[in-house]
Design a protein around this motif. Structure first.
Motif, PDB file in Angstrom:
ATOM      1  N   CYS A  86      46.627  35.828  40.151  1.00  0.00           N
ATOM      2  CA  CYS A  86      45.829  36.512  41.172  1.00  0.00           C
ATOM      3  C   CYS A  86      46.645  37.548  41.929  1.00  0.00           C
ATOM      4  O   CYS A  86      46.075  38.437  42.581  1.00  0.00           O
ATOM      5  CB  CYS A  86      45.244  35.497  42.148  1.00  0.00           C
ATOM      6  SG  CYS A  86      46.481  34.619  43.127  1.00  0.00           S
TER       7      CYS A  86
ATOM      8  N   VAL B  21      38.309  28.007  47.873  1.00  0.00           N
ATOM      9  CA  VAL B  21      39.619  28.638  47.676  1.00  0.00           C
ATOM     10  C   VAL B  21      40.280  28.913  49.026  1.00  0.00           C
ATOM     11  O   VAL B  21      41.466  28.605  49.234  1.00  0.00           O
ATOM     12  CB  VAL B  21      39.468  29.933  46.854  1.00  0.00           C
ATOM     13  CG1 VAL B  21      40.772  30.714  46.839  1.00  0.00           C
ATOM     14  CG2 VAL B  21      39.046  29.613  45.429  1.00  0.00           C
TER      15      VAL B  21
ATOM     16  N   VAL C   1      39.593  23.833  41.931  1.00  0.00           N
ATOM     17  CA  VAL C   1      38.977  25.160  42.058  1.00  0.00           C
ATOM     18  C   VAL C   1      39.988  26.165  42.581  1.00  0.00           C
ATOM     19  O   VAL C   1      40.124  27.285  42.059  1.00  0.00           O
ATOM     20  CB  VAL C   1      37.740  25.081  42.980  1.00  0.00           C
ATOM     21  CG1 VAL C   1      37.249  26.478  43.332  1.00  0.00           C
ATOM     22  CG2 VAL C   1      36.626  24.295  42.315  1.00  0.00           C
ATOM     23  N   CYS C   2      40.728  25.789  43.617  1.00  0.00           N
ATOM     24  CA  CYS C   2      41.694  26.709  44.225  1.00  0.00           C
ATOM     25  C   CYS C   2      42.848  27.019  43.269  1.00  0.00           C
ATOM     26  O   CYS C   2      43.199  28.185  43.059  1.00  0.00           O
ATOM     27  CB  CYS C   2      42.218  26.107  45.526  1.00  0.00           C
ATOM     28  SG  CYS C   2      43.457  27.115  46.365  1.00  0.00           S
TER      29      CYS C   2
ATOM     30  N   LEU D 239      35.118  35.080  40.483  1.00  0.00           N
ATOM     31  CA  LEU D 239      34.491  33.887  41.049  1.00  0.00           C
ATOM     32  C   LEU D 239      33.333  33.388  40.188  1.00  0.00           C
ATOM     33  O   LEU D 239      33.044  32.188  40.176  1.00  0.00           O
ATOM     34  CB  LEU D 239      33.998  34.187  42.466  1.00  0.00           C
ATOM     35  CG  LEU D 239      35.094  34.319  43.531  1.00  0.00           C
ATOM     36  CD1 LEU D 239      34.496  34.784  44.848  1.00  0.00           C
ATOM     37  CD2 LEU D 239      35.809  32.998  43.723  1.00  0.00           C
TER      38      LEU D 239
ATOM     39  N   TRP E  43      43.059  26.695  39.973  1.00  0.00           N
ATOM     40  CA  TRP E  43      42.649  27.432  38.773  1.00  0.00           C
ATOM     41  C   TRP E  43      42.351  28.887  39.094  1.00  0.00           C
ATOM     42  O   TRP E  43      42.662  29.780  38.310  1.00  0.00           O
ATOM     43  CB  TRP E  43      41.421  26.768  38.163  1.00  0.00           C
ATOM     44  CG  TRP E  43      41.136  27.239  36.768  1.00  0.00           C
ATOM     45  CD1 TRP E  43      41.724  26.813  35.621  1.00  0.00           C
ATOM     46  CD2 TRP E  43      40.188  28.246  36.383  1.00  0.00           C
ATOM     47  NE1 TRP E  43      41.208  27.478  34.541  1.00  0.00           N
ATOM     48  CE2 TRP E  43      40.259  28.370  34.974  1.00  0.00           C
ATOM     49  CE3 TRP E  43      39.297  29.048  37.073  1.00  0.00           C
ATOM     50  CZ2 TRP E  43      39.469  29.257  34.258  1.00  0.00           C
ATOM     51  CZ3 TRP E  43      38.508  29.941  36.361  1.00  0.00           C
ATOM     52  CH2 TRP E  43      38.595  30.037  34.973  1.00  0.00           C
ATOM     53  N   ARG E  44      41.767  29.135  40.242  1.00  0.00           N
ATOM     54  CA  ARG E  44      41.497  30.518  40.663  1.00  0.00           C
ATOM     55  C   ARG E  44      42.798  31.286  40.896  1.00  0.00           C
ATOM     56  O   ARG E  44      42.946  32.429  40.465  1.00  0.00           O
ATOM     57  CB  ARG E  44      40.654  30.483  41.932  1.00  0.00           C
ATOM     58  CG  ARG E  44      40.645  31.754  42.756  1.00  0.00           C
ATOM     59  CD  ARG E  44      39.797  32.819  42.148  1.00  0.00           C
ATOM     60  NE  ARG E  44      39.542  33.878  43.117  1.00  0.00           N
ATOM     61  CZ  ARG E  44      39.184  35.101  42.813  1.00  0.00           C
ATOM     62  NH1 ARG E  44      39.009  35.442  41.562  1.00  0.00           N
ATOM     63  NH2 ARG E  44      38.966  36.003  43.743  1.00  0.00           N
TER      64      ARG E  44
ATOM     65  N   THR F 214      42.946  42.216  44.760  1.00  0.00           N
ATOM     66  CA  THR F 214      42.146  41.075  45.166  1.00  0.00           C
ATOM     67  C   THR F 214      41.076  41.509  46.149  1.00  0.00           C
ATOM     68  O   THR F 214      41.249  42.478  46.897  1.00  0.00           O
ATOM     69  CB  THR F 214      43.039  39.994  45.808  1.00  0.00           C
ATOM     70  OG1 THR F 214      42.220  38.910  46.259  1.00  0.00           O
ATOM     71  CG2 THR F 214      43.810  40.562  46.993  1.00  0.00           C
TER      72      THR F 214
ATOM     73  N   CYS G 194      32.606  28.340  45.691  1.00  0.00           N
ATOM     74  CA  CYS G 194      33.956  28.471  45.118  1.00  0.00           C
ATOM     75  C   CYS G 194      34.852  29.324  46.012  1.00  0.00           C
ATOM     76  O   CYS G 194      36.019  28.980  46.247  1.00  0.00           O
ATOM     77  CB  CYS G 194      33.861  29.076  43.720  1.00  0.00           C
ATOM     78  SG  CYS G 194      33.064  28.008  42.497  1.00  0.00           S
ATOM     79  N   HIS G 195      34.320  30.433  46.504  1.00  0.00           N
ATOM     80  CA  HIS G 195      35.123  31.279  47.399  1.00  0.00           C
ATOM     81  C   HIS G 195      35.512  30.521  48.667  1.00  0.00           C
ATOM     82  O   HIS G 195      36.659  30.599  49.128  1.00  0.00           O
ATOM     83  CB  HIS G 195      34.327  32.531  47.753  1.00  0.00           C
ATOM     84  CG  HIS G 195      35.024  33.433  48.723  1.00  0.00           C
ATOM     85  ND1 HIS G 195      36.122  34.195  48.387  1.00  0.00           N
ATOM     86  CD2 HIS G 195      34.796  33.678  50.040  1.00  0.00           C
ATOM     87  CE1 HIS G 195      36.536  34.876  49.440  1.00  0.00           C
ATOM     88  NE2 HIS G 195      35.750  34.576  50.454  1.00  0.00           N
TER      89      HIS G 195
ATOM     90  N   VAL H 126      34.813  31.041  37.758  1.00  0.00           N
ATOM     91  CA  VAL H 126      35.146  29.776  38.423  1.00  0.00           C
ATOM     92  C   VAL H 126      33.881  28.947  38.613  1.00  0.00           C
ATOM     93  O   VAL H 126      33.876  27.726  38.417  1.00  0.00           O
ATOM     94  CB  VAL H 126      35.835  30.049  39.771  1.00  0.00           C
ATOM     95  CG1 VAL H 126      36.242  28.748  40.441  1.00  0.00           C
ATOM     96  CG2 VAL H 126      37.057  30.939  39.580  1.00  0.00           C
TER      97      VAL H 126
END
Length: 540
Positions: free
Chosen positions: A461, A283, A254-255, A265, A257-258, A466, A279-280, A268
């Motif tokens: 990112c 990360v 998850v981290c 999000l 790929w983000r 962001t 997900c947040h 994700v």
């Protein structure tokens, strides 16, 4: 006495007869209405005065009777007025009471009608909700039944195909397929939202193509597995009675790929079958783990042997001795913060893009291979390169302790010339010697620029604003630098379509020369480059 002289429009016949009898009693016996004293006084007076009148000739006997009749008439008129007033007040009270009763009944009926309407509306709403939940339950039940039937059919077909090839067939665990586990119930709890994890299940399989995996995560499977092994003890959580913990590879996935895609999000969440808030949280947790666990191992100042090796590499290619690294500063766009807005305002980017820009800086030193050996993260975007350098540990710790003695770090014209920082000439009308020196410095500076281009190209990112909070952003940026070093150390190739060009405005500091000995050393290096043939023929 005439009753009609008092207007009583609402009196009945029996009430009128009652009042007639009352007035007749008053005529016959005035003493019952409190006139006894008045009559007795008049009689006494008449008795006392009568002999005198008799003596005078007997002409005053009729006067006393007339006075008594007048008094009785006046009293009757006063009592009639009082009774008429009382009757009028009583009638007004009755009318007011009737009005109040009418209004009360009207309000009561209105309230009852509103209450019935609300009850009817709520009943309809509850019926709709009940129908909705019933339909949803039937849909989930039919979906789970179809999934179980599909799974059973797939297992049966697989077993059948295996039996054809090997001649042996293992029994099918139908109980586990139907219920998901041998002992647990077959239905999900209502508080768990069912999401699909097909994409992650397909990516995490060993037979997933290497090229597609590299395109998704910007690294190979072996590098990804290495990171998972390094962070396994830090990010792994225990299972609970309510649910199973998310596995460590999925957390790291998850981290990574983000960071690699910079996708929102919600995307994700759709890819990994997790909630947006989950997900947040993952990360930030994994970035903190990378910052705390992997940074001391993969992003550190080189040892003495590594410094000597780096000096040899730079001198063999660029002909400038004692160079241990190249420094560069880049800006990461952010959303306008809630506090200290002016400090993060980037004036140069705002003027160039014609759009209000806020940024946070990343200043890093790279070696000859483009690997970060020192980073300074988190300074506001309004600061210049030399101001950030003064606040960094490179200046306050390593240079102050003498760790950079007899060593050079090459920077661009945005940095000042110091005892450990070598920068190009910035004045006009350069000589051949100075021009050759600037070209060599530009090539070394290009190594740092290329490293930051790969950093931003690999981790998308960093290319756009962001929404990460300022207190968490240094961990995210530090994690990107660490992952960059891991990929560079393992020679991970970068896809051509991921190439990104950095463009950061350089402001020449007002005091760009801060060491007289450094001026002499720079002149000596530039003289050797040209007159000893070290600069080659590129300046001709």
């Amino acid at each position: 006495m005439e009753i009609s002289s008092f207007p009583f429009p609402y009196l009945q016949d029996d009430e009128c007869s009652h009042f007639l009898g009352l007035f007749q009693d008053m005529d016959s016996s005035p003493s019952t209405f409190g006139l006894e004293g008045f009559n007795s006084n008049d009689n006494n007076t008449n008795q006392k005065k009568r002999p005198r009148k008799d003596d005078e000739g007997g002409g005053g006997g009729g006067g006393g009777t007339e006075v008594l009749g007048a008094v009785n008439g006046n009293n009757k008129a006063a009592f009639g007025d009082i009774l008429a007033t009382l009757l009028l007040l009583d009638e007004e009270a009755k009318q007011q009471q009737e009005q109040w009763d009418f209004e009360f009944i009207k309000e009561k009926s209105l309230l009852e009608a509103n209450h019935k309407k609300k009850v009817k509306t709520m009943d309809g709403y509850y019926n709709q909700m009940q129908d909705h939940y019933s339909a949803a339950g039937e849909t989930d039940g039919s979906r789970s039944k179809r999934a179980r039937k599909t799974a059973v059919a797939a297992v049966v077909s697989a077993v059948a195909s295996g039996a054809d090839t090997t001649g042996l067939a293992a029994p099918v665990p139908t109980a586990d397929i139907a219920s998901g586990s041998g002992s647990g119930p077959s239905h999900r709890r209502l508080w768990v939202k069912e999401r699909t994890t097909d994409w992650w299940d397909r990516v995490s399989r060993p037979d997933f193509p290497e090229d597609e995996f590299r395109r998704e995560f910007r690294m190979s499977k072996s590098t990804f597995n290495l990171i998972c092994e390094e962070l396994d003890t830090t990010v792994t959580k225990k299972n609970t009675m309510l649910r199973d913990a998310i596995p460590a590879p999925k957390r790291v996935g998850v981290c990574v790929w983000r960071l690699a895609t910079g996708a929102p999000l919600r995307h994700v969440s759709e890819r990994f079958g997790l909630g947006i808030s989950t997900c947040h949280k993952l990360v930030i947790e994994v970035c903190r783990a990378i910052y705390d666990v992997l940074m001391p191992k993969y992003l550190l100042w080189p040892s003495d042997s590594e410094i000597n090796s780096t000096k040899a590499k730079f001198e063999s290619v660029h002909k400038i001795p004692n160079v241990v690294g190249s420094i560069y500063t880049t800006h990461i766009p952010i959303i306008a913060p809630k506090v200290h807005v002016a400090a993060y305002f980037n004036k140069r980017h705002t003027e160039r893009n014609q759009k209000t820009s806020y940024s946070i800086t990343v200043q890093g030193v790279v070696n000859a291979d483009g690997i970060f050996t020192d980073v300074c993260i988190g300074n506001p975007g309004s600061l210049t390169d030399d101001q950030i350098l003064e606040k960094s540990s490179l200046s306050r710790q390593r240079a102050a302790r003498g760790m950079l003695r007899d060593s050079w770090i090459v920077g661009n014209s945005g940095f000042p010339l110091t005892d450990y920082l070598l920068v190009p000439y910035t004045r006009q009308n350069l000589t051949w010697t100075q021009h050759a020196f600037n070209e060599s410095i530009g090539e070394i500076q290009g190594i740092a620029t290329a490293a930051f281009e790969r950093l931003k190209g690999r981790w998308a990112c960093l290319q756009k604003r962001t929404e990460v909070k300022l207190q968490d952003l240094p961990y995210v940026l530090g994690a990107c630098c660490v992952l960059h070093n891991i990929c560079e150390m393992r020679k991970e190739e970068m896809l051509p379509e991921l190439k990104f060009e950095v463009f950061d405005d350089v402001a020449v500091p007002e005091n760009n020369i801060r060491s007289a000995s450094a001026v002499n050393t720079r002149d000596h290096i530039s003289h050797n480059l040209l007159h000893r043939g070290l600069a080659g023929t590129r300046t001709l």
